[in-house]
Design a protein around this motif. Structure first.
Motif, PDB file in Angstrom:
ATOM      1  N   GLU A 282       0.825  -1.224   0.000  1.00 17.46           N
ATOM      2  CA  GLU A 282       0.000   0.000   0.000  1.00 17.46           C
ATOM      3  C   GLU A 282       0.855   1.269   0.000  1.00 17.46           C
ATOM      4  OE1 GLU A 282       0.089  -2.482   2.116  1.00 17.46           O
ATOM      5  OE2 GLU A 282      -0.378  -1.913   4.191  1.00 17.46           O
ATOM      6  N   HIS A 283       2.161   1.127   0.166  1.00 20.87           N
ATOM      7  CA  HIS A 283       3.030   2.312   0.189  1.00 20.87           C
ATOM      8  C   HIS A 283       3.775   2.528  -1.126  1.00 20.87           C
ATOM      9  CE1 HIS A 283       2.975   1.927   4.829  1.00 20.87           C
ATOM     10  NE2 HIS A 283       2.025   2.736   4.394  1.00 20.87           N
ATOM     11  N   LEU A 284       3.528   1.665  -2.100  1.00 19.69           N
ATOM     12  CA  LEU A 284       4.107   1.873  -3.427  1.00 19.69           C
ATOM     13  C   LEU A 284       3.138   2.733  -4.229  1.00 19.69           C
ATOM     14  CD1 LEU A 284       5.442  -1.721  -3.961  1.00 19.69           C
ATOM     15  CD2 LEU A 284       6.851   0.352  -4.008  1.00 19.69           C
ATOM     16  N   ILE A 285       3.649   3.829  -4.754  1.00 22.49           N
ATOM     17  CA  ILE A 285       2.793   4.819  -5.417  1.00 22.49           C
ATOM     18  C   ILE A 285       3.189   4.913  -6.889  1.00 22.49           C
ATOM     19  CG2 ILE A 285       2.034   7.240  -5.368  1.00 22.49           C
ATOM     20  CD1 ILE A 285       3.420   7.293  -2.485  1.00 22.49           C
ATOM     21  N   ARG A 286       2.195   4.840  -7.770  1.00 22.91           N
ATOM     22  CA  ARG A 286       2.499   5.030  -9.208  1.00 22.91           C
ATOM     23  C   ARG A 286       2.879   6.487  -9.445  1.00 22.91           C
ATOM     24  NH1 ARG A 286      -1.997   2.499 -13.145  1.00 22.91           N
ATOM     25  NH2 ARG A 286      -0.417   2.740 -14.745  1.00 22.91           N
ATOM     26  N   ASP A 307      -9.502  -1.910  -5.150  1.00 24.09           N
ATOM     27  CA  ASP A 307      -8.150  -1.659  -5.633  1.00 24.09           C
ATOM     28  C   ASP A 307      -7.646  -2.904  -6.354  1.00 24.09           C
ATOM     29  OD1 ASP A 307      -7.304  -1.322  -2.138  1.00 24.09           O
ATOM     30  OD2 ASP A 307      -7.815  -3.129  -3.250  1.00 24.09           O
ATOM     31  N   THR A 308      -6.463  -2.780  -6.912  1.00 20.18           N
ATOM     32  CA  THR A 308      -5.910  -3.882  -7.703  1.00 20.18           C
ATOM     33  C   THR A 308      -4.533  -4.238  -7.164  1.00 20.18           C
ATOM     34  OG1 THR A 308      -7.089  -3.239  -9.703  1.00 20.18           O
ATOM     35  CG2 THR A 308      -5.099  -4.537 -10.020  1.00 20.18           C
ATOM     36  N   MET A 309      -4.322  -5.525  -6.921  1.00 20.56           N
ATOM     37  CA  MET A 309      -2.983  -5.966  -6.541  1.00 20.56           C
ATOM     38  C   MET A 309      -2.208  -6.238  -7.819  1.00 20.56           C
ATOM     39  SD  MET A 309      -3.042  -5.793  -3.398  1.00 20.56           S
ATOM     40  CE  MET A 309      -4.475  -5.497  -2.375  1.00 20.56           C
ATOM     41  N   ALA A 310      -1.078  -5.563  -7.956  1.00 21.43           N
ATOM     42  CA  ALA A 310      -0.202  -5.806  -9.107  1.00 21.43           C
ATOM     43  C   ALA A 310       1.018  -6.546  -8.586  1.00 21.43           C
ATOM     44  CB  ALA A 310       0.187  -4.496  -9.759  1.00 21.43           C
ATOM     45  N   GLY A 315      13.773  -7.042 -11.405  1.00 23.21           N
ATOM     46  CA  GLY A 315      14.841  -8.016 -11.668  1.00 23.21           C
ATOM     47  C   GLY A 315      14.269  -9.400 -11.415  1.00 23.21           C
ATOM     48  N   ASP A 316      14.918 -10.178 -10.569  1.00 21.91           N
ATOM     49  CA  ASP A 316      14.385 -11.513 -10.293  1.00 21.91           C
ATOM     50  C   ASP A 316      13.603 -11.553  -8.985  1.00 21.91           C
ATOM     51  OD1 ASP A 316      16.456 -11.195  -8.581  1.00 21.91           O
ATOM     52  OD2 ASP A 316      17.532 -13.022  -9.143  1.00 21.91           O
ATOM     53  N   GLN A 317      13.332 -10.382  -8.377  1.00 23.96           N
ATOM     54  CA  GLN A 317      12.582 -10.362  -7.115  1.00 23.96           C
ATOM     55  C   GLN A 317      11.136  -9.921  -7.364  1.00 23.96           C
ATOM     56  OE1 GLN A 317      14.775  -9.244  -3.493  1.00 23.96           O
ATOM     57  NE2 GLN A 317      16.236  -8.178  -4.805  1.00 23.96           N
ATOM     58  N   GLU A 318      10.229 -10.576  -6.630  1.00 24.70           N
ATOM     59  CA  GLU A 318       8.814 -10.253  -6.776  1.00 24.70           C
ATOM     60  C   GLU A 318       8.460  -9.077  -5.874  1.00 24.70           C
ATOM     61  OE1 GLU A 318       6.135 -13.874  -7.251  1.00 24.70           O
ATOM     62  OE2 GLU A 318       5.218 -12.828  -5.556  1.00 24.70           O
ATOM     63  N   ILE A 319       7.608  -8.213  -6.354  1.00 30.47           N
ATOM     64  CA  ILE A 319       7.181  -7.064  -5.536  1.00 30.47           C
ATOM     65  C   ILE A 319       5.715  -6.765  -5.854  1.00 30.47           C
ATOM     66  CG2 ILE A 319       8.234  -5.488  -7.246  1.00 30.47           C
ATOM     67  CD1 ILE A 319       8.759  -3.549  -4.913  1.00 30.47           C
ATOM     68  N   THR A 320       4.912  -6.647  -4.804  1.00 28.11           N
ATOM     69  CA  THR A 320       3.476  -6.430  -4.981  1.00 28.11           C
ATOM     70  C   THR A 320       3.129  -4.985  -4.654  1.00 28.11           C
ATOM     71  OG1 THR A 320       2.977  -8.716  -4.432  1.00 28.11           O
ATOM     72  CG2 THR A 320       1.182  -7.150  -4.183  1.00 28.11           C
ATOM     73  N   ALA A 321       2.329  -4.368  -5.509  1.00 23.07           N
ATOM     74  CA  ALA A 321       1.868  -2.998  -5.266  1.00 23.07           C
ATOM     75  C   ALA A 321       0.349  -3.001  -5.209  1.00 23.07           C
ATOM     76  CB  ALA A 321       2.352  -2.077  -6.384  1.00 23.07           C
ATOM     77  N   ARG A 322      -0.196  -2.272  -4.243  1.00 22.94           N
ATOM     78  CA  ARG A 322      -1.651  -2.110  -4.205  1.00 22.94           C
ATOM     79  C   ARG A 322      -1.983  -0.803  -4.918  1.00 22.94           C
ATOM     80  NH1 ARG A 322      -4.579  -1.862   1.409  1.00 22.94           N
ATOM     81  NH2 ARG A 322      -4.768   0.365   1.070  1.00 22.94           N
TER      82      ARG A 322
END
Ligand code: ADP
Ligand code: MG
Length: 355
Positions: A282-286, A307-310, A315-322
């Motif tokens: 929830e702290h990742l902002i477009r 909202d949408t979970m992206a 790189g090779d690490q996964e990261i989720t943004a709300r």
């Protein structure tokens, strides 16, 4: 009403130490949740408070009095479990009033107290039914009614909602919270579900492998997790934790995640240190490309309506943004993101402790 004090409480099962010296004070009238993964010792700790499990070491006080060796029935505690055994042949009213009858209370007084509890739990219309004619949630309420009429000094709950479906669990959660604000009795609630713990309790106590890892108000453990474990355990979806090294860009501390450089604001760290960067979805902002700190590639999208979970790759690490819902989002597209320095959590890579 009563305070509960745990001093260096230990539980051994043979050579296995299930609870490893827990210190904790539960204030009179407080609602405390024990939360942690399965097997971490939550039930064992609760059962020791109830007197259902012998205490191997340490001191347990209820209402200022040492109760280590006091029988459960003399502790003035009511416990509600996941499996609530109701007497199938008795009506709801008789199930709720059974304990009072055993104590020799008159039928009239019993009826009055049962009706009062039923009113609190909104099950008055069910009093003449048998347990077999009730839904799971209604049966759970009857079990709570049975606990309420005893007017205990302390309520203990061990995953009382785990057998209920998701929607009912949310309804019952509200009921329990309402119950606490009405009765103001001390409550200790065990759950593996961090959302349940956070929404219900005044204070959450996070356990892992028989140890108390962190405790505090829900907002505080969410905002300042002292370890990577707490950061990932509390909050949904779970915190992203990226492996990084420290470096300096223009003389300022920076986390290097592959090619990505995440400025660390005022934080000063020696260079070439292996760290973990924690950022909640929830702290990742477009943001526009020229403001971006992190450029990721969208991998999977989970639209939730609000909202949408992206789920993205860095790189090779996964990261989720709300993210806010956006019909233009597509798997495979690049996404520019930023995060406020205050929303970045840093942990030591080897210890997992907060830096
Ligand atoms: N009666 C028992 N005998 C031996 N080990 C037990 C017993 N009860 C629990 N344990 C062990 O103690 C640990 C803590 O169990 P428990 O308190 O039930 O965990 P939780 O409620 O957090 O899932 C687990 O490793 C479990 O296997
Ligand atoms: Mg348990």
């Amino acid at each position: 009403m009563a305070a509960i004090e745990l001093e260096k409480i230990v539980k051994n099962y043979g050579s296995f130490r299930a609870v490893k010296g827990i210190d904790l004070d539960v204030r009179d009238g407080e609602f405390v949740a024990f939360v942690g993964p399965s097997g971490c010792g939550k039930s064992t700790l609760l059962r020791m408070i109830a007197g259902l499990e012998e205490i191997s070491g340490g001191t347990l006080k209820i209402d200022g009095r040492v109760v280590n060796d006091l029988e459960p029935k003399h502790r003035d505690i009511a416990m509600v479990f996941q499996d609530y055994a109701l007497y199938p042949h008795m009506s709801v009213a008789d199930n709720i009033g059974f304990g009072l009858k055993m104590r020799g209370m008159s039928a009239g007084e019993r009826r009055r107290q049962v009706e009062e509890a039923a009113d609190i739990l909104q099950i008055t219309q069910l009093l003449d039914r048998k347990p077999g004619q009730l839904s799971g949630g209604q049966r759970q309420r009857v079990a709570m009614g049975r606990a309420i009429v005893r007017r205990p000094k302390v309520f203990l709950f061990d995953e009382p909602l785990s057998n209920l479906d998701a929607k009912l669990r949310v309804d019952m959660r509200t009921q329990i919270k309402r119950l606490h604000s009405m009765l103001k009795t001390t409550m200790v609630y065990v759950t593996h579900d961090q959302v349940e713990a956070m929404t219900l309790a005044d204070r959450v106590v996070i356990l892992k492998d028989g140890e108390l890892i962190q405790q505090g108000a829900p907002v505080d453990v969410y905002t300042v997790p002292e370890t990577r474990f707490v950061g990932e355990f509390i909050g949904s979806p779970k915190m992203n934790v990226l492996a990084a090294e420290t470096g300096a860009v223009d003389g300022k501390s920076t986390a290097l995640v592959g090619e990505t450089r995440i400025p660390l604001g005022q934080t000063r760290l020696a260079e070439d240190r292996r760290i973990l960067v924690g950022v909640r979805p929830e702290h990742l902002i477009r943001c526009p490309t020229d403001e971006a700190m992190i450029r990721v590639t969208v991998d999977v999208l989970e639209p939730l309506g609000s909202d949408t979970m992206a789920i993205c790759m860095l790189g090779d690490q996964e990261i989720t943004a709300r993210l806010a819902p956006d019909p233009d989002l597509r798997p495979g597209m690049p996404l520019d993101l930023k995060v406020k320095p205050a929303d970045i959590h840093l942990f030591d890579a080897s210890t997992g402790n907060r830096i």
